[in-house]
Design an enzyme around this catalytic site. Structure first.
Site, PDB file in Angstrom:
ATOM      1  CB  SER A   1      -0.907   0.001   1.231  1.00  0.00           C
ATOM      2  OG  SER A   1      -1.699   1.156   1.293  1.00  0.00           O
ATOM      3  CB  SER A   2       1.054   4.269   0.546  1.00  0.00           C
ATOM      4  OG  SER A   2       1.481   5.605   0.447  1.00  0.00           O
ATOM      5  CG  MET A   3       7.345   4.223  -0.710  1.00  0.00           C
ATOM      6  SD  MET A   3       8.570   5.013   0.356  1.00  0.00           S
ATOM      7  CE  MET A   3       9.086   3.627   1.345  1.00  0.00           C
TER       8      MET A   3
ATOM      9  N   GLY B   1       3.270   0.208  -2.668  1.00  0.00           N
ATOM     10  CA  GLY B   1       2.890  -0.079  -4.036  1.00  0.00           C
ATOM     11  C   GLY B   1       4.039   0.040  -5.001  1.00  0.00           C
TER      12      GLY B   1
ATOM     13  CB  THR C   1       0.521   5.720   3.934  1.00  0.00           C
ATOM     14  OG1 THR C   1      -0.077   5.468   2.661  1.00  0.00           O
ATOM     15  CG2 THR C   1      -0.213   6.828   4.644  1.00  0.00           C
TER      16      THR C   1
END
Length: 362
Positions: free
Chosen positions: A231-233, A235, A362
């Protein structure tokens, strides 16, 4: 959408929305979020910490009272919300890792989550995943008590999200749909950063491979159906890992941050395109594929990180009350002696109101 709070501060509004997004799976209550936000002085990072901590202390205290009275569902729900509110309280303190409020709020967040985890059926189990001579903290979610192998979702967050926060943003939802779920914090993420000062590394496959090894040792995991979600970074990190770790059957990159450099320079005055061009030209050669022995070159071990620590003019938070026989205790990490012990409400203390900001990645 038009900001309901903090109209002149996008960071404060973003982080408020972040808490609101966790309402669906028990991580917040709209009234508690709104009333806390109304008390915060816009742009004041100390005020943000103080008001979220006040709400977290109150909710944690009510949860403890419910537990003492035998009301386990109310206790579980209260501990979950308190955990998320403590996480929010420390968010804008990230620029000063030696600020005592930073570790205190994080430890309280973990303690409250683990108190709630012990009250789920099946119990959410804290785990320690072997990793390069130490361990990575995480949680194992089981869909039922049969220990039958099931499709499995491994989840991690990004820059500042925690393994505990993943409960509200996919972990519980996957369990409800029949998955085994394994969440964890990798190096650079909150758990390993707080307790040992472990740093991010670009060769994320050397993080995911031992996590998959651990998952495959569990009877609840169908080894042929393991998916990875970042999720977020995360990703960005998860696809990098999946390119090298071929046991993964599926990959999910949620809001992947594909170019952290572009994000960093997009608000810098001047020629944005030229700044981005120079950033690409000066890219770090260590972002190329690396082996586990070559990155990072050094890594502190054994205790809280002291990297970039500076004196902080604030009153250290008071100690938490000692655990009671009715309080679910957090599982101590073998790598630290100061793991959170209980979720009893500590006394609130005053603190400075000039903490530096932090990004909302995040």
């Amino acid at each position: 959408m038009k900001p309901l709070l903090f109209p002149d501060n996008p960071q404060f509004w973003y982080e408020t929305l972040r808490s609101m997004s966790h309402i669906a799976y028990g991580g917040a209550d709209f009234g508690e979020v709104a009333s806390t936000g109304e008390r915060i002085e816009e742009g004041d990072h100390g005020s943000w910490h103080d008001e979220w901590r006040a709400t977290a202390d109150r909710v944690a205290g009510e949860a403890q009272q419910a537990l003492d009275a035998g009301h386990t569902i109310s206790a579980r729900d209260g501990f979950l919300r308190a955990s998320n509110y403590y996480r929010s309280a420390e968010f804008f303190l990230h620029g000063h890792p030696c600020d005592p409020r930073h570790d205190h709020a994080y430890d309280r967040s973990v303690a409250c989550f683990r108190a709630a985890a012990a009250l789920f059926t099946p119990r959410i189990e804290p785990v320690e995943i072997p990793y390069e001579g130490t361990t990575l903290p995480g949680y194992l979610y089981r869909a039922d008590t049969t220990k039958a192998p099931r499709p499995t979702l491994i989840m991690h967050s990004g820059f500042d999200g925690t393994a505990e926060e993943l409960h509200f943003s996919g972990a519980l939802a996957a369990v409800e749909r029949g998955y085994t779920v394994l969440t964890f914090d990798g190096p650079g993420q909150p758990g390993p950063r707080h307790r040992e000062g472990l740093l991010f590394r670009p060769d994320w496959e050397n993080v995911i491979t031992p996590v998959v090894d651990f998952a495959e040792s569990l009877p609840e995991v169908d080894n042929s159906r393991i998916a990875l979600l970042g999720s977020s970074m995360g990703g960005l990190l998860a696809p990098r890992a999946a390119a090298f770790e071929h046991r993964l059957a599926a990959l999910i990159a949620v809001d992947g941050v594909y170019d952290l450099g572009a994000i960093s320079v997009r608000h810098i005055p001047g020629d944005r395109e030229e700044a981005e061009r120079r950033l690409r030209a000066d890219s770090d050669p260590q972002l190329e594929p690396a082996s586990s022995s070559s990155w990072p070159p050094t890594r502190p071990r054994g205790g809280r990180s002291t990297t970039a620590c500076t004196p902080w003019a604030s009153t250290p938070p008071g100690p938490s009350a000692p655990p009671t026989s009715t309080t679910p205790s957090a599982t101590a990490s073998p790598n630290r002696s100061d793991a959170p012990r209980s979720c009893a409400t500590p006394p609130r203390t005053s603190s400075s109101r000039d903490s530096p900001g932090s990004s909302t990645t995040t």
